[in-house]
Design a protein around this motif. Structure first.
Motif, PDB file in Angstrom:
ATOM      1  N   TYR A   1       0.817  -1.215   0.000  1.00 60.30           N
ATOM      2  CA  TYR A   1       0.000   0.000   0.000  1.00 60.30           C
ATOM      3  C   TYR A   1       0.849   1.262   0.000  1.00 60.30           C
ATOM      4  O   TYR A   1       0.328   2.364  -0.088  1.00 60.30           O
ATOM      5  CB  TYR A   1      -0.964  -0.016   1.210  1.00 60.30           C
ATOM      6  N   LEU A   2       2.182   1.086   0.136  1.00 64.55           N
ATOM      7  CA  LEU A   2       3.047   2.264   0.087  1.00 64.55           C
ATOM      8  C   LEU A   2       3.503   2.578  -1.332  1.00 64.55           C
ATOM      9  O   LEU A   2       4.074   3.633  -1.594  1.00 64.55           O
ATOM     10  CB  LEU A   2       4.284   2.052   0.970  1.00 64.55           C
ATOM     11  N   ILE A   3       3.267   1.637  -2.243  1.00 62.16           N
ATOM     12  CA  ILE A   3       3.767   1.818  -3.621  1.00 62.16           C
ATOM     13  C   ILE A   3       3.245   3.105  -4.255  1.00 62.16           C
ATOM     14  O   ILE A   3       4.026   3.854  -4.847  1.00 62.16           O
ATOM     15  CB  ILE A   3       3.455   0.568  -4.488  1.00 62.16           C
ATOM     16  N   PRO A   4       1.945   3.407  -4.129  1.00 61.45           N
ATOM     17  CA  PRO A   4       1.467   4.653  -4.768  1.00 61.45           C
ATOM     18  C   PRO A   4       2.219   5.887  -4.275  1.00 61.45           C
ATOM     19  O   PRO A   4       2.562   6.762  -5.086  1.00 61.45           O
ATOM     20  CB  PRO A   4      -0.010   4.706  -4.363  1.00 61.45           C
ATOM     21  N   ALA A   5       2.507   5.947  -2.975  1.00 63.79           N
ATOM     22  CA  ALA A   5       3.214   7.110  -2.447  1.00 63.79           C
ATOM     23  C   ALA A   5       4.616   7.217  -3.049  1.00 63.79           C
ATOM     24  O   ALA A   5       5.083   8.303  -3.410  1.00 63.79           O
ATOM     25  CB  ALA A   5       3.309   7.017  -0.923  1.00 63.79           C
TER      26      ALA A   5
ATOM     27  N   LYS B   1       7.360  10.429  -9.551  1.00 69.09           N
ATOM     28  CA  LYS B   1       6.784  11.252 -10.613  1.00 69.09           C
ATOM     29  C   LYS B   1       7.087  12.725 -10.360  1.00 69.09           C
ATOM     30  O   LYS B   1       7.480  13.460 -11.271  1.00 69.09           O
ATOM     31  CB  LYS B   1       5.274  11.010 -10.678  1.00 69.09           C
ATOM     32  N   ASN B   2       6.919  13.137  -9.102  1.00 71.36           N
ATOM     33  CA  ASN B   2       7.233  14.522  -8.763  1.00 71.36           C
ATOM     34  C   ASN B   2       8.671  14.864  -9.092  1.00 71.36           C
ATOM     35  O   ASN B   2       8.962  15.948  -9.622  1.00 71.36           O
ATOM     36  CB  ASN B   2       7.000  14.775  -7.264  1.00 71.36           C
ATOM     37  N   MET B   3       9.552  13.927  -8.762  1.00 70.52           N
ATOM     38  CA  MET B   3      10.978  14.156  -9.013  1.00 70.52           C
ATOM     39  C   MET B   3      11.229  14.282 -10.517  1.00 70.52           C
ATOM     40  O   MET B   3      12.014  15.124 -10.960  1.00 70.52           O
ATOM     41  CB  MET B   3      11.810  12.996  -8.458  1.00 70.52           C
ATOM     42  N   ILE B   4      10.563  13.406 -11.284  1.00 74.67           N
ATOM     43  CA  ILE B   4      10.729  13.478 -12.749  1.00 74.67           C
ATOM     44  C   ILE B   4      10.218  14.819 -13.259  1.00 74.67           C
ATOM     45  O   ILE B   4      10.881  15.503 -14.045  1.00 74.67           O
ATOM     46  CB  ILE B   4       9.992  12.302 -13.438  1.00 74.67           C
ATOM     47  N   ASP B   5       9.022  15.194 -12.776  1.00 75.98           N
ATOM     48  CA  ASP B   5       8.428  16.456 -13.227  1.00 75.98           C
ATOM     49  C   ASP B   5       9.342  17.649 -12.932  1.00 75.98           C
ATOM     50  O   ASP B   5       9.398  18.606 -13.695  1.00 75.98           O
ATOM     51  CB  ASP B   5       7.075  16.688 -12.539  1.00 75.98           C
ATOM     52  N   ARG B   6      10.057  17.536 -11.835  1.00 75.55           N
ATOM     53  CA  ARG B   6      10.935  18.655 -11.472  1.00 75.55           C
ATOM     54  C   ARG B   6      12.329  18.514 -12.078  1.00 75.55           C
ATOM     55  O   ARG B   6      13.236  19.272 -11.750  1.00 75.55           O
ATOM     56  CB  ARG B   6      11.043  18.751  -9.939  1.00 75.55           C
ATOM     57  N   GLY B   7      12.485  17.513 -12.947  1.00 78.31           N
ATOM     58  CA  GLY B   7      13.774  17.345 -13.621  1.00 78.31           C
ATOM     59  C   GLY B   7      14.859  16.802 -12.714  1.00 78.31           C
ATOM     60  O   GLY B   7      16.048  16.944 -13.001  1.00 78.31           O
TER      61      GLY B   7
END
Lengths: 401, 153, 895
Positions: free
Chosen positions: A116-120, A126-132
């Protein structure tokens, strides 16, 4: 008293440590980590900087950064909290590790009990990717890094780093013979660092605060802060962050432990002490601070506790080496005999104490070496041999009550 | 409708590849979708990865969460470690066994439910706890546990 | 690697860096006990018996896996160490079923030895016994696994996976529940083929032979000898008690290093079959009657003498044997040539590798494996074609698999069947049967057009390359695809892999040789190897795997109609003169008849008397219906064998021979290694070794022969056979010598053609594609191929008398693709009729994707469903080898 860094309310922005690290040379990053004095937060306490230095020096095109999120030590749940709330910090720490040793591949080995921690974690990625901050040519520094989540499937032994690597390679979690060590030949025989969730989470703070700042967080020779999961007979079970080297009683006070018969520090494989010893410090030199602290009040029969732990080790021994496979079973047998009254003196336990010592010095990995701790500690500290033979058939002489 | 094991394996190979290091992912995929890992899946994985059938089986049999026996479509894993035991795990287990008529590691006749015990699941601060199909349920009482399991599909 | 200083038990030592503590101890003569360690498999470090104390270390170090470091101070027998070993041994004993009194392994059990060395008796046992008396898996025909005796050393798992390349067994479960097993199935329905590598490597009685030896291990005598099955020449240790073979182990020396196949280990019970021939038999009025040796020999002398007097010596022919010793082959051909006076001597090599001998002699000057078995492990590319190595040369297959698994070799399999090696191959090319020249020319076309050939090698070491360059020009991958059905892209890929590997080896067998273009096929392999510069170097070459235990030797020793021993030509007057001088008789200058020609001449009446030693043409020869008629028309037929074979039944006189177990001599294995055969049993009844029979026959024919023993015969062989010039029994007591070995000091030759070819320059031969003699048509729409399987051997006279082997496969069958099975309304396991223009058999369907759609494969071991009733006896014009691998057939339901 609590000293919150990893769990601080007011934290530096995720990624700030990584951004700063990218302005340094990889070698300098390794030096900062080394000089901070941080030791592995999984419990074994190997100096993280030395590990990174060795892996950095190993020559290979491909290296791996692995996060050991196989938190399985009974009573431990600190990494769960970090993964829930600070996955970005974790990935940031892994990226710094990758930059430091020259690796573009991060793997988070997550225990199967935490799906259940996988989504977090995925969202953090994803956030890290979005922020480069993940991907190719990060911040134009010519450094690539990404992480992948892989899961275990219910095997405590996979918390041992080479068993974890075996598992990642598609094998049963049998710990490897060492040397070679993972820093030279780890996942897919490539240089690999394996660090605990908490270790990676601490790294960005170290980069931002500097090695001296971090070292000074600890008490005495100890560096930094440490997370402790406390449960059992306490009013406020949970995760607390304390300076490393703090006395155990500080933690017990925070969690509201009132009636203390015994405290187990470091989980089933850790030490079990009496209430009179709670002044001892939580440090690698005294009570090894794996992360788990369990409190038992005076109503608990410590033999039942021991039985529960020995059952655990019999269940979790991988079985490859003889002392651990057969030894845990024999110790379990001894505990059952103690409970049924078939053994009722320390003398009659002699062969099992001999066994415990041999398991400690001959087992292949930490599991077998430390599975004996609870047996030795609980029997020495909490079993009162009054000579009451329950079965009436035991071999030892019966004393008078 | 459950997919057949070969289909799941083929899907897994497309998703992860057929390298040996993908074995755990392939097995996990089958195990999650079917609740267990049938022989046909083991054989299909062996064929696709070039690992021998015995070796694939060996890996399956090593990990507690994998099963080579059919299990229910819902899997309850009740923590059996000390913090949960001290807070009443045994009454919960007994209540579940009584209500659903199965022993630990048993499966109901209708294939709806399997109950297992498992070592520490890292929820000691909220003991007693269990995982139901991977989701955590904490601070259980016998009544609460039975109610949760009753509500499963 | 330099040496470093360490101290062991107080003494300073200088040891090679990189050694383990165990190696260091062994080097300086300190014994450290071990249990899971075995030199043949990767170290597991699991048993923890070899632990030692290292100063400054908290825990003890397992000596087997711990490398030495400078100034290390090691104590191997300190009190802490001894205590640990005792406690761990106690743990193992507590989990072990200590039924030593009734255990076959008692006396050779490593756990028992350890307990003895540590002095652990039942009174000093530390722990209660926990052993679970779980069920024994005895479902395999040959071996059994008793989990209660297993100490989880995992040697067997590694042996199965890493030595044998099979991975049938693995470690199951974990912790105290750990077991060895096949997982999904019990042993019987797994792919376990019973090689017994696991049994041999097991330190306890956990894995053992299914049938008890019936005697204690200390009551047996162990005698080393050579296996009598295939051409690998495995060295075996025969455990003998009271003139009975009780157990077989692979000897830990070249070429098999302990490995065997199921036949070698468990397939020798035929030796004491009740139906062994025990006395000479003379057929009178259609019935065999027992006779004495004296009357039998004089009866033969009279009959053969009469034929020779009336029709001349060429009316008599002899079939020597690839099953008997070198010495016997030498004597047999000497008898035929010197005593009878004819060159009509041949043997079954005609049916297997005649085209190899012809082709490789033409190309290189020598018709044998250019390289050695062990070298294969280090080839970087291995091209296997027309050899189902796993079944026909099992131990060589394990080496090929190791080359792939352990050393990263690329394996290319070119075979119409999906053989086991395909599972280990980088590339599998499935050609249409009988199109081998085409695909090999295709490979060469790609190599030349992509300029991957070894120009320097070609110009310096070979001749006539231009002719080959010219002929392969036409064989573009696309054109080859049309002939062979192999996709053009795969031809290209295979060519590139083969040509660019550091060293490439070609391995082939009957799939190449048994064609009317057999010699052409062989020449093509030679062309391909020379084109890429792969002949004359280690791990390369062209390697025809010889089928029978001594087919190489039978050829070497002149059991061929056109050559004397050592391939000295009959047609060469100098050779004739040499042998006339050596043997003291005038010899025939004319080449004799080959096997198929002898059979044909029997029918035509040109040959009237036939002496057969140890062959069974009634099962092995092509177009059996014809062969049967021919044998029946012989005026006088003598058969010498160990059983009353299908052929012996047709004989006028049957002579009881000693088996390989009951005599001495030598075999020459497929890698030209002359290996010793030792007597380990007494022959039954009046059976005597073939060499003695030949001596008696020859003497009765008026050419006295007498030798004290086979060693003396070998001395004579050495004196007339240059390639065997240095072979003496005294030199091969330990390991065999590989010919050429010209003199008594020569160490033998590991690989041929180093620096220069035997014939000077390697000769390219342009070869064009010729289709098979018979192709599928409307009437006979299927392609039939025949061959061997693992569990039986040749005509089955030995293997079919072994009950364990019969448990694996008890009778004949036909492999048919499931699509064809469905289409023809057949049932897997049900009956089927297969017929060709020459004959028809009824057998059982085995539905399998091993064969392509439209193809049928029938093993030839089974007389009752004899594949050779179907096969085509069309011959290769050069080598006279029949086309056993391609025939057109019908497949039909039996109502």
């Amino acid at each position: 008293m609590e000293k919150k860094v990893l769990l601080a309310e007011d934290q530096p922005e995720f990624g700030a440590g990584f951004e700063l690290a990218l302005t340094m040379s990889p070698a300098d990053v390794v030096y900062i980590v080394r000089d901070s004095g941080i030791k592995g937060r999984g419990g074994a306490g190997f100096p993280t900087g030395i590990k990174w230095n060795l892996a950095g020096a190993a020559s290979s095109d491909v290296k791996y950064v692995i996060c050991n999120a196989d938190e399985g030590e009974p009573g431990t749940f600190k990494d769960r909290i970090l993964l829930e709330k600070y996955s970005e910090r974790l990935i940031e720490g892994m990226a710094i590790g990758g930059y430091a040793i020259g690796s573009s591949h991060g793997i988070i080995y997550l225990r199967a009990e935490y799906p259940y921690l996988i989504p977090a974690i995925e969202e953090a990625r994803k956030n890290m990717i979005d922020r480069g901050l993940l991907g190719k040519n990060i911040r134009g520094k010519g450094f690539d890094f990404d992480v992948e989540i892989r899961t275990g499937s219910g095997a405590y032994i996979c918390g041992e780093e080479t068993a974890l690597i075996e598992s990642l390679e598609g094998r049963s979690g049998f710990p490897r013979n060492k040397p070679p060590f993972p820093v030279n030949s780890g996942y897919l025989n490539k240089p690999t660092i394996v660090n605990n969730v908490e270790t990676f989470c601490a790294v960005p703070h170290i980069i931002l605060g500097g090695s001296e700042w971090y070292a000074d967080l600890g008490i005495g020779d100890c560096s930094g802060t440490k997370l402790f999961s406390i449960s059992g007979d306490v009013e406020k079970p949970g995760v607390y962050e304390l300076p490393l080297g703090a006395p155990l009683k500080d933690l017990l006070e925070l969690a509201g432990a009132k009636d203390i018969q015994a405290v187990q520090v470091g989980g089933a494989s850790g030490r079990t002490i009496r209430a009179t010893e709670i002044h001892r410090s939580l440090s690698y030199d005294d009570l090894p601070p794996g992360g788990s602290v369990i409190v038992f009040d005076s109503t608990v029969n410590m033999l039942d506790v021991l039985e529960n732990f020995m059952e655990f080790f019999v269940h979790e021994s991988c079985g490859q080496c003889a002392p651990c496979r057969e030894g845990t079973l024999q110790l379990m047998n001894a505990v059952e005999d103690l409970i049924s009254g078939d053994i009722c003196s320390e003398e009659s336990l002699n062969s099992y104490f001999r066994l415990a010592e041999v398991m400690r010095i001959t087992s292949k990995c930490g599991l077998g070496q430390t599975a004996v701790n609870c047996f030795v500690d609980i029997i020495n500290n909490f079993v009162d041999f009054t000579g009451e033979c329950v079965s009436g058939e035991c071999c030892c002489e019966r004393g008078d009550q | 409708m459950l997919r057949n094991p070969e289909e799941i394996v083929a899907d897994g190979i497309r998703e992860f590849g057929n390298g040996r290091e993908r074995l755990m992912q392939l097995l996990t995929k089958v195990n999650e979708e079917l609740s267990w890992i049938p022989t046909t899946a083991i054989e299909a994985i062996a064929k696709a990865t070039g690992i021998s059938v015995a070796e694939v089986y060996s890996v399956v049999s090593f990990y507690s969460f994998f099963s080579t026996e059919p299990r229910g479509r819902n899997i309850v894993r009740l923590c059996s470690t000390i913090s949960c035991v001290m807070t009443g795990q045994d009454e919960i287990l007994k209540a579940l066994m009584d209500e659903f008529g199965i022993e630990p590691f048993g499966t109901t006749d209708d294939g709806r439910l399997t109950i297992e015990t498992t070592p520490c699941i890292g929820l000691c601060d909220q003991a007693p706890a269990m995982l139901v199909n991977g989701e955590p349920h904490v601070k259980l009482t016998p009544e609460k546990a039975c109610e949760i399991v009753r509500g499963l599909g | 690697m330099h040496n470093i200083s360490i101290r062991i038990n107080g003494q300073p030592h200088s040891i090679r860096e990189g050694s383990t503590i165990l190696e260091a101890c062994t080097e300086v003569g300190i014994e450290v006990p071990t249990l899971c360690h075995h030199p043949k498999v990767n170290i597991s470090g699991n048993c923890r018996i070899c632990v030692v104390e290292v100063e400054g270390w908290n825990t003890l170090a397992p000596a087997c896996v711990t490398p030495i470091i400078p100034n290390m101070i090691v104590r191997t027998h300190s009190p802490r160490v001894i205590e640990s070993r005792k406690v761990v041994a106690n743990l193992l004993l507590a989990a072990h079923n200590c039924d030593c009194m009734v255990c076959d392994t008692a006396g050779i059990c490593e756990l028992q030895d350890l307990a003895y060395d540590l002095g652990i008796d039942s009174r000093s046992r530390l722990f209660d016994n926990f052993e679970s008396l779980e069920k024994v898996d005895d479902s395999s025909p040959v071996l059994k696994y008793d989990p209660s005796k297993c100490i989880m050393c995992t040697r067997c798992v590694k042996a199965c996976r890493d030595i044998q390349g099979k991975g049938i067994i693995a470690v199951l479960n974990r912790g105290a529940d750990m077991r060895v097993g096949t997982g999904v199935n019990l042993l019987d329905i797994s792919d376990c083929d019973g090689c017994g590598e696991c049994v041999q490597i097991c330190p306890t009685g956990a894995l053992s032979a299914k049938f008890s030896m019936g005697v204690r291990s200390w009551e047996v005598e162990k005698i080393r000898t050579s296996c009598s099955y295939c051409g690998v020449g495995c060295q075996l240790d025969m455990w003998v008690h009271d003139n009975k073979l009780v157990k077989v182990e692979g000897s830990d020396i070249i070429p098999n290093y302990g490995s065997t196949c199921v036949k070698g280990r468990y397939g020798h019970t035929f030796i004491d079959s009740d139906d062994r021939l025990k006395t000479p038999l003379i057929k009178r009025n259609g019935e065999f009657t027992e006779a004495t040796w004296a009357e039998t020999i004089s009866y033969i002398a009279e009959k053969i003498g009469k034929i020779r007097d009336e029709h001349g010596p060429d009316a008599i022919a002899g079939l020597s044997s690839a099953r008997v010793t070198n010495e016997e082959n030498y004597l047999f051909q000497k008898m035929m040539r010197a005593a009878v006076g004819t060159n009509n001597v041949d043997h079954c090599a005609r049916l297997c590798h005649a085209s190899t001998v012809a082709g490789l002699a033409a190309a290189f000057g020598s018709g044998a494996m250019t390289n050695s078995i062990a070298e294969l492990e280090y080839a970087k590319c291995i091209l296997v074609t027309g050899s189902n190595t796993t079944e026909t040369h099992p131990v060589i297959a394990t080496i090929i698999k190791r080359a792939v698994r352990e050393h990263g070799a690329k394996l290319i399999v070119v075979d119409p069947r999906r053989i086991d090696l395909v599972d280990h191959a980088t590339l599998w090319l499935r050609q249409k049967n009988g199109t081998d020249v085409a695909w090999m020319n295709g490979l060469m076309n790609v190599i030349i057009s992509e300029n991957l050939q070894d120009e320097e090698y070609i110009s310096e070491r070979t001749e006539d390359f231009e002719a080959v360059r010219k002929i392969v020009e036409r064989f573009t991958p696309e054109m080859v695809e049309e002939i062979t059905t192999i996709p053009a892209e795969k031809i290209r890929e295979a060519a590139r892999i083969f040509a660019t590997a550091e060293v490439s080896s070609i391995v082939y067998s009957m799939g190449i040789t048994q064609h009317i273009t057999g010699t052409d096929n062989v020449l093509s392999t030679a062309n391909l190897a020379m084109l890429t510069g792969n002949v004359g170097k280690p791990s390369g070459g062209v390697n025809p795997l010889r089928g029978q235990n001594n087919v190489q030797g039978a050829c070497d020793l002149g059991a061929l109609p056109n050559v004397y021993p050592g391939y000295q030509k009959v047609a060469d007057p100098a050779s004739q003169e040499k042998f006339e001088k050596a043997w003291g008789r005038k010899l025939s200058p004319d080449n004799g008849l080959t096997v198929v020609e002898i059979i044909n001449s029997l029918e035509s009446g040109k040959v009237k008397g036939l002496i057969i030693m140890g062959e069974n043409p009634m099962v092995s020869d092509p177009n059996l219906n014809h062969a049967e008629k021919a044998l029946e028309s012989a005026e006088f037929l003598v058969v010498c064998d160990i059983f009353l074979t299908e052929t012996a039944e047709k004989a006028d006189v049957v002579l009881p021979a000693a088996s390989f177990a009951e005599k001495e001599g030598t075999f020459t294995n497929t890698e030209r290694r002359v290996i010793l055969l030792r007597k380990f049993l007494d022959a039954p009844g009046k059976a005597i070794p073939d060499w003695k029979i030949i001596c008696d026959l020859s003497t009765s024919f008026g050419y006295p022969m007498s030798y004290a023993n086979p060693a003396e015969i070998m001395d004579e062989i050495a004196s007339v056979t240059p390639i065997y010039g240095g072979i003496r029994h005294s030199r091969i007591q330990e390991i065999g010598l590989q010919w050429p070995c010209p003199d008594d000091t020569h160490p033998g030759t590991v690989y041929l053609h180093e620096g220069v070819f035997k014939r000077g320059k390697g000769k390219f031969h342009p070869v064009d594609f010729i289709p098979p003699a018979e192709n599928p048509d409307e009437e006979y729409p299927f392609i039939l191929s025949t061959g061997r399987i693992l569990f039986h051997y040749h005509t089955g006279s030995m293997s079919r008398r072994v009950s364990a082997l019969n448990e694996y496969v008890s009778g004949g069958y036909a492999e048919i693709h499931p699509t064809d099975v469905d289409r023809l309304g057949l049932v897997d396991g049900g009956p089927v009729s297969i017929s060709t223009r020459r004959g028809q058999i009824e057998t059982t369907v085995r539905s399998t994707e091993m064969v392509a759609i439209g193809s049928v494969f029938v093993p030839f071991h089974f007389a009752e469903a004899a594949a050779n009733r179907l096969t085509n006896d069309a011959l290769d014009p050069k080598a006279k080898i029949p086309e056993l691998k391609v025939a057109a057939c019908q497949v039909a339901r039996i109502q």
